[in-house]
Design a protein around this motif. Structure first.
Motif, PDB file in Angstrom:
ATOM      1  N   ILE A   1      38.267  -8.184 -16.358  1.00  0.00           N
ATOM      2  CA  ILE A   1      39.642  -8.383 -16.825  1.00  0.00           C
ATOM      3  C   ILE A   1      39.653  -9.238 -18.088  1.00  0.00           C
ATOM      4  N   LEU A   2      38.924 -10.366 -18.042  1.00  0.00           N
ATOM      5  CA  LEU A   2      38.870 -11.246 -19.210  1.00  0.00           C
ATOM      6  C   LEU A   2      38.196 -10.560 -20.389  1.00  0.00           C
ATOM      7  N   ALA A   3      37.083  -9.869 -20.116  1.00  0.00           N
ATOM      8  CA  ALA A   3      36.372  -9.188 -21.195  1.00  0.00           C
ATOM      9  C   ALA A   3      37.233  -8.081 -21.802  1.00  0.00           C
ATOM     10  N   GLY A   4      37.956  -7.351 -20.963  1.00  0.00           N
ATOM     11  CA  GLY A   4      38.834  -6.302 -21.460  1.00  0.00           C
ATOM     12  C   GLY A   4      39.971  -6.846 -22.296  1.00  0.00           C
ATOM     13  N   LEU A   5      40.570  -7.965 -21.853  1.00  0.00           N
ATOM     14  CA  LEU A   5      41.621  -8.602 -22.651  1.00  0.00           C
ATOM     15  C   LEU A   5      41.069  -9.072 -23.989  1.00  0.00           C
ATOM     16  N   GLY A   6      39.860  -9.636 -23.958  1.00  0.00           N
ATOM     17  CA  GLY A   6      39.236 -10.083 -25.196  1.00  0.00           C
ATOM     18  C   GLY A   6      39.017  -8.938 -26.162  1.00  0.00           C
ATOM     19  N   ALA A   7      38.585  -7.796 -25.645  1.00  0.00           N
ATOM     20  CA  ALA A   7      38.379  -6.624 -26.497  1.00  0.00           C
ATOM     21  C   ALA A   7      39.697  -6.167 -27.118  1.00  0.00           C
ATOM     22  N   ALA A   8      40.781  -6.210 -26.326  1.00  0.00           N
ATOM     23  CA  ALA A   8      42.095  -5.817 -26.848  1.00  0.00           C
ATOM     24  C   ALA A   8      42.566  -6.786 -27.933  1.00  0.00           C
ATOM     25  N   PHE A   9      42.394  -8.094 -27.701  1.00  0.00           N
ATOM     26  CA  PHE A   9      42.778  -9.086 -28.705  1.00  0.00           C
ATOM     27  C   PHE A   9      41.948  -8.928 -29.984  1.00  0.00           C
ATOM     28  N   THR A  10      40.679  -8.535 -29.823  1.00  0.00           N
ATOM     29  CA  THR A  10      39.814  -8.321 -30.984  1.00  0.00           C
ATOM     30  C   THR A  10      40.360  -7.208 -31.861  1.00  0.00           C
ATOM     31  N   VAL A  11      40.795  -6.129 -31.239  1.00  0.00           N
ATOM     32  CA  VAL A  11      41.401  -5.029 -31.994  1.00  0.00           C
ATOM     33  C   VAL A  11      42.645  -5.521 -32.717  1.00  0.00           C
ATOM     34  N   ALA A  12      43.446  -6.342 -32.036  1.00  0.00           N
ATOM     35  CA  ALA A  12      44.704  -6.810 -32.617  1.00  0.00           C
ATOM     36  C   ALA A  12      44.472  -7.668 -33.860  1.00  0.00           C
ATOM     37  N   PHE A  13      43.632  -8.713 -33.738  1.00  0.00           N
ATOM     38  CA  PHE A  13      43.468  -9.597 -34.903  1.00  0.00           C
ATOM     39  C   PHE A  13      42.717  -8.902 -36.036  1.00  0.00           C
ATOM     40  N   THR A  14      41.846  -7.952 -35.716  1.00  0.00           N
ATOM     41  CA  THR A  14      41.116  -7.237 -36.765  1.00  0.00           C
ATOM     42  C   THR A  14      42.062  -6.353 -37.566  1.00  0.00           C
ATOM     43  N   LEU A  15      42.964  -5.654 -36.871  1.00  0.00           N
ATOM     44  CA  LEU A  15      43.936  -4.808 -37.567  1.00  0.00           C
ATOM     45  C   LEU A  15      44.873  -5.638 -38.438  1.00  0.00           C
ATOM     46  N   ILE A  16      45.283  -6.793 -37.920  1.00  0.00           N
ATOM     47  CA  ILE A  16      46.172  -7.668 -38.692  1.00  0.00           C
ATOM     48  C   ILE A  16      45.467  -8.146 -39.957  1.00  0.00           C
ATOM     49  N   ALA A  17      44.230  -8.613 -39.802  1.00  0.00           N
ATOM     50  CA  ALA A  17      43.485  -9.107 -40.960  1.00  0.00           C
ATOM     51  C   ALA A  17      43.213  -7.999 -41.960  1.00  0.00           C
ATOM     52  N   LEU A  18      42.900  -6.814 -41.464  1.00  0.00           N
ATOM     53  CA  LEU A  18      42.621  -5.673 -42.343  1.00  0.00           C
ATOM     54  C   LEU A  18      43.851  -5.308 -43.169  1.00  0.00           C
ATOM     55  N   LYS A  19      44.989  -5.242 -42.511  1.00  0.00           N
ATOM     56  CA  LYS A  19      46.225  -4.877 -43.213  1.00  0.00           C
ATOM     57  C   LYS A  19      46.606  -5.931 -44.251  1.00  0.00           C
ATOM     58  N   ARG A  20      46.560  -7.190 -43.864  1.00  0.00           N
ATOM     59  CA  ARG A  20      47.024  -8.245 -44.754  1.00  0.00           C
ATOM     60  C   ARG A  20      46.086  -8.461 -45.942  1.00  0.00           C
ATOM     61  N   SER A  21      44.802  -8.264 -45.747  1.00  0.00           N
ATOM     62  CA  SER A  21      43.850  -8.548 -46.824  1.00  0.00           C
ATOM     63  C   SER A  21      43.770  -7.430 -47.853  1.00  0.00           C
ATOM     64  N   PHE A  22      43.952  -6.186 -47.430  1.00  0.00           N
ATOM     65  CA  PHE A  22      43.745  -5.074 -48.362  1.00  0.00           C
ATOM     66  C   PHE A  22      44.910  -4.090 -48.451  1.00  0.00           C
TER      67      PHE A  22
END
Length: 522
Positions: A421-442
């Protein structure tokens, strides 16, 4: 005796010394010599990988010479599928780091000398089969790391360098304490050796090297000592500040290789030598690893500095390594080792884009500023590289990150389903912050001009002049080559994971890790 295997660390070490003898005004020779050292080290590792006998397995290309016989210390090196995979990683990241440092003009001979010392130390750790020799190479990495960051770093470099060094020294003190204790326990029973294979519980003549009761206190000392360098929560705070403060090549080595030294050391030493202690403590450390996944991802989501985003993402990804190791399942363990290699490649690539392609051209990493620049139009190669690296970091199919994380998640389900459960939530949060950073930076749409932005005080002096320019410096050929090397590696391992997964799995099922699996099946 000099062999191809020893050449992986001897050549960078020798050239590091040669660089110090060059004239101080030398500009071109240092980077070409560093390129020779790292490319040769990588090619040596690649050659050994191709001729490694997978059918025989075990440690190969072994050299063992007595050194301090009265203490049981010998010069003993060799590699199996695990250490050979990480030796390849060290060569690849080391080579790419030189290419991304082609612009270094301030004391390049000293810079590349320190850089090569880190590369050489890491290569030594991955092939050492004597505990004392492993520790010597492990320590070789600490001082050059500090000097690289303090001398060529950026944001709060003195603080970041000192914090990283203090945490590394504290972890090393624990490793030293555990090494002396395990040697003394063996010596008290008439067994004097520092050879790691000699200390294995499966070695009949040394079956009583440590008792189960002694392992209960030995294991947390040694595992914690190594895991500090792997970014184990809550001992991880050195990593983001160190990554951010380091120069680009330093960040690439820190995330790509140095953090893997801790995880590799934890697997090679305490987990293999102390299976009773491992069984008693594995849930505790697995829980810390799972918390690290969540904490790293949530912290990354809150950052405004793009390099801090990547720095905290490394904590999350290394949390997967810790969890995978603690599952003690074949898929979890092989996924953890594969993740070491995968994240080493992806993390190095992300830091290369942020530190060299973006920061060296815009002189800012602040997302509030970057989202106004439309960098995807000005730096399309950098945008494409960061997009692919982000997809790999999120664990998308076709990249190495997907293979690593899916194996770890399967292994977690098999032996520690509650942590899934924790690992799955972490994977979901990883997708979220990566997409945010990708959009904002480029890929964000500029809404303000750069002169309308309220820049942070620490960025305003150096950022403003560059941000007013309409065009940025083009991506250089060395940067393109370095990026393509790392991209090719993560895609190759994503499409054909058996290239590494085969040797890794075969090594995990070899004699060295026999006691580890026997203990968990009881």
């Amino acid at each position: 005796m000099i062999t191809i295997l020893s050449g992986c660390y001897l050549l960078p070490l020798a050239i590091a010394v040669i660089l110090l003898l060059l004239p101080k005004n030398a500009q071109s020779a240092p980077k070409w010599l560093a390129l020779l050292a790292t490319s040769s080290s990588f090619l040596f590792a690649l050659y050994l990988f191709f001729i490694y006998d997978r059918i025989t397995g075990g440690f190969q290309f072994v050299t063992r010479k007595p050194w301090l016989s009265e203490l049981g210390i010998s010069y003993w090196i060799g590699v199996d599928g695990i250490s050979l995979s990480l030796l390849l990683l060290n060569g690849l990241v080391g080579l790419a780091g030189v290419l991304f440092s082609w612009n270094v003009t301030e004391k390049p001979n000293l810079f590349f000398s320190l850089y090569l010392l880190v590369v050489a130390g890491a290569a030594g750790v991955f092939q050492a089969l004597d505990f004392f020799i492993l520790f010597v190479f492990y320590e070789l990495v600490i001082v050059p790391k500090y000097l690289l960051i303090a001398g060529w770093g950026s944001t709060r470099r003195e603080y970041g360098a000192m914090k990283l060094t203090m945490y590394s020294a504290a972890g090393s003190a624990f490793v030293l304490l555990g090494m002396v204790a395990i040697w003394a326990l063996g010596a008290s029973r008439g067994i004097v050796t520092m050879g790691l294979p000699d200390m294995l519980p499966s070695a009949s003549e040394y079956s009583n090297f440590t008792t189960p009761k002694e392992q209960l206190w030995l294991f947390p000392i040694l595992f914690t000592g190594f895991a500090v360098l792997a970014g184990l929560w809550p001992l991880h705070t050195w990593a983001p500040t160190g990554h951010v403060a380091a120069p680009t090549a330093g960040s690439m080595l820190l995330a790509g290789v140095v953090m893997k030294l801790g995880a590799y050391g934890a697997l090679r030493v305490p987990m293999s030598l102390l299976p009773h202690g491992l069984e008693a403590w594995r849930w505790f450390f697995a829980f810390l690893g799972a918390i690290g996944i969540i904490a790293g991802a949530l912290a990354a989501m809150r950052q405004q500095d793009l390099k801090f985003v990547v720095g905290y993402s490394s904590i999350a990804h290394m949390g997967f390594v810790i969890v995978g190791l603690m599952t003690l399942s074949p898929s979890g363990l092989s996924g953890a080792v594969f993740q070491m290699v995968s994240h080493g490649i992806i993390g190095a690539l992300l830091f290369a884009v942020v530190g060299r392609m973006i920061y060296e051209r815009t002189h800012t990493r602040n997302l509030q500023i970057l989202e106004q620049l439309g960098l995807s139009q000005h730096l399309p190669f950098a945008a494409g590289t960061f997009l692919l690296a982000s997809l790999a970091s999120m664990g998308m199919p076709g990249f190495s990150g997907f293979v690593a994380e899916i194996c770890i998640l399967f292994g977690t389900w098999q032996t520690m389903p509650i942590l899934l459960i924790l690992a799955g939530l972490g994977a979901a949060f990883t997708v979220a912050f990566t997409l945010i950073a990708l959009k904002r930076s480029f890929f964000d749409t500029p809404q303000k001009t750069s002169t309308q932005l309220q820049e942070p005080q620490e960025l305003s002096k150096e950022a403003t002049p560059q941000l007013k320019k309409e065009k940025f410096q083009k991506i250089t050929k060395p940067e393109i080559i370095g990026a393509l090397l790392l991209l090719a590696a993560t895609i190759l391992l994503g499409l054909a994971p058996g290239i590494l997964m085969g040797p890794i799995t075969e090594s995990l099922h070899g004699n060295y890790f026999e006691a580890l699996f026997q203990e968990v099946t009881k």
